[in-house]
Design a protein around this motif. Sequence first.
Motif, short mmCIF file in Angstrom:
data_model
loop_
_atom_site.label_atom_id
_atom_site.label_comp_id
_atom_site.label_asym_id
_atom_site.label_seq_id
_atom_site.Cartn_x
_atom_site.Cartn_y
_atom_site.Cartn_z
N MET A 68 0.84 -1.17 0.00
CA MET A 68 0.00 0.00 0.00
C MET A 68 0.89 1.24 0.00
O MET A 68 1.84 1.34 0.76
N ILE A 69 0.55 2.20 -0.84
CA ILE A 69 1.28 3.45 -0.91
C ILE A 69 0.41 4.54 -0.28
O ILE A 69 -0.75 4.71 -0.66
N LEU A 70 0.98 5.25 0.68
CA LEU A 70 0.25 6.34 1.32
C LEU A 70 0.60 7.65 0.65
O LEU A 70 1.76 7.90 0.32
N GLN A 71 -0.39 8.49 0.46
CA GLN A 71 -0.16 9.80 -0.14
C GLN A 71 0.27 10.76 0.96
O GLN A 71 -0.38 10.88 2.00
N LYS A 72 1.39 11.45 0.73
CA LYS A 72 1.91 12.41 1.69
C LYS A 72 1.67 13.82 1.19
O LYS A 72 1.74 14.09 -0.01
N ILE A 73 1.40 14.72 2.11
CA ILE A 73 1.21 16.12 1.78
C ILE A 73 2.35 16.88 2.43
O ILE A 73 2.60 16.75 3.62
N LYS A 74 3.05 17.66 1.61
CA LYS A 74 4.23 18.36 2.09
C LYS A 74 3.89 19.77 2.57
O LYS A 74 2.94 20.38 2.11
N SER A 75 4.69 20.27 3.50
CA SER A 75 4.55 21.64 3.98
C SER A 75 5.17 22.57 2.96
O SER A 75 5.79 22.14 1.98
N ILE A 76 5.06 23.86 3.21
CA ILE A 76 5.64 24.85 2.31
C ILE A 76 7.17 24.70 2.23
O ILE A 76 7.78 25.06 1.26
N ASN A 77 7.76 24.13 3.26
CA ASN A 77 9.21 23.92 3.29
C ASN A 77 9.62 22.63 2.60
O ASN A 77 10.81 22.31 2.56
N GLY A 78 8.66 21.89 2.08
CA GLY A 78 8.98 20.67 1.35
C GLY A 78 9.09 19.43 2.21
O GLY A 78 9.45 18.37 1.73
N LYS A 79 8.78 19.55 3.49
CA LYS A 79 8.85 18.39 4.40
C LYS A 79 7.49 17.71 4.47
O LYS A 79 6.45 18.36 4.38
N ASP A 80 7.49 16.38 4.64
CA ASP A 80 6.25 15.65 4.80
C ASP A 80 5.54 16.15 6.06
O ASP A 80 6.14 16.21 7.14
N GLU A 81 4.27 16.55 5.91
CA GLU A 81 3.54 17.11 7.05
C GLU A 81 2.28 16.32 7.38
O GLU A 81 1.90 16.20 8.52
N TYR A 82 1.61 15.79 6.36
CA TYR A 82 0.38 15.03 6.56
C TYR A 82 0.44 13.76 5.71
O TYR A 82 1.21 13.67 4.77
N VAL A 83 -0.42 12.82 6.05
CA VAL A 83 -0.54 11.60 5.26
C VAL A 83 -2.02 11.23 5.17
O VAL A 83 -2.77 11.42 6.11
#
Length: 110
Positions: free
Chosen positions: A1-16
Amino acid sequence: MILQKIKSINGKDEYVLLPMPVYHALKEQIEHELAAYETGYGDDQKYVPFVLEDYVDNPVVLARIKAGITQEELANRLGVSQAYISQTERRSHVTNKLLERVRIALKETA
């Protein structure tokens, strides 16, 4: 399973994004972590101050916002139209001459 990640404005993973069955299986643990996060007692919570310059690149926009005035007010101070200020604020490059005019206009009526 692949989880979709949402990045912050700084390019770091912030949400999934989680599939609902996974969320339901972890719901109690997630709610516990969120409650700790929201009350400031979570071990990983860090306060990140809002820095306007992180979100706004155009120096005319920055100066105007920091002065607490609208585009129309700045336009009146410079003797130009609000549409011109709007166009200027969308540019990626602003001349030093215009920046100086804005600085003077903001100081004169402050």
